[in-house]
Scaffold this motif. Structure first.
Motif: not given
Length: 116
Positions: A7-24, A79-89
């Motif tokens: 559970d710690q392998e993604a700790e602190g990472k930033t994920a972006v999920i496109t089309g994430g408003q439904k069914g995920l 994303v750059a303003k809030v978390k500075r980078r994207i780790d997972i897409v």
């Protein structure tokens, strides 16, 4: 980030999920449980706002259409303003249409081009 992983392998990472408003739901909860901050995108603002509210903490919604370069720029800037980078897409997008089961009378290269 496999289900068997720590559970710690993604700790602190930033994920972006496109089309994430439904069914995920499962995906979003798994990513958040593992410590990620999640940005979800979607074209429909009402559904996007509802998804952000349902998910709760450590999530932001960015309304937009990933097929529009200006919307992608706005997503990146947010994303750059809030978390500075994207780790997972998670690129979750799709197109569908009703068709009879069996060989398609359509040109499959046209279908492929539309899907891509």
């Amino acid at each position: 980030m496999t289900e068997k992983g720590s559970d710690q392998e993604a700790e602190g990472k930033t994920a972006v999920i496109t089309g994430g408003q439904k069914g995920l739901g499962w995906l979003l909860q798994t990513v958040r449980r593992r410590g990620c901050y999640v940005f979800i995108t979607g074209r429909r603002e009402k559904e996007l706002d509802e998804a952000v509210k349902a998910i709760g903490a450590n999530v932001s919604g960015v309304q937009g259409d990933i097929a529009q370069l200006a919307d992608l720029d706005r997503l990146y800037e947010t994303v750059a303003k809030v978390k500075r980078r994207i780790d997972i897409v998670f690129a979750n997008a799709g197109v569908g249409e009703f068709a009879p089961f069996g060989p398609s009378p359509k040109n499959t290269s046209t279908d492929y081009s539309t899907s891509m």
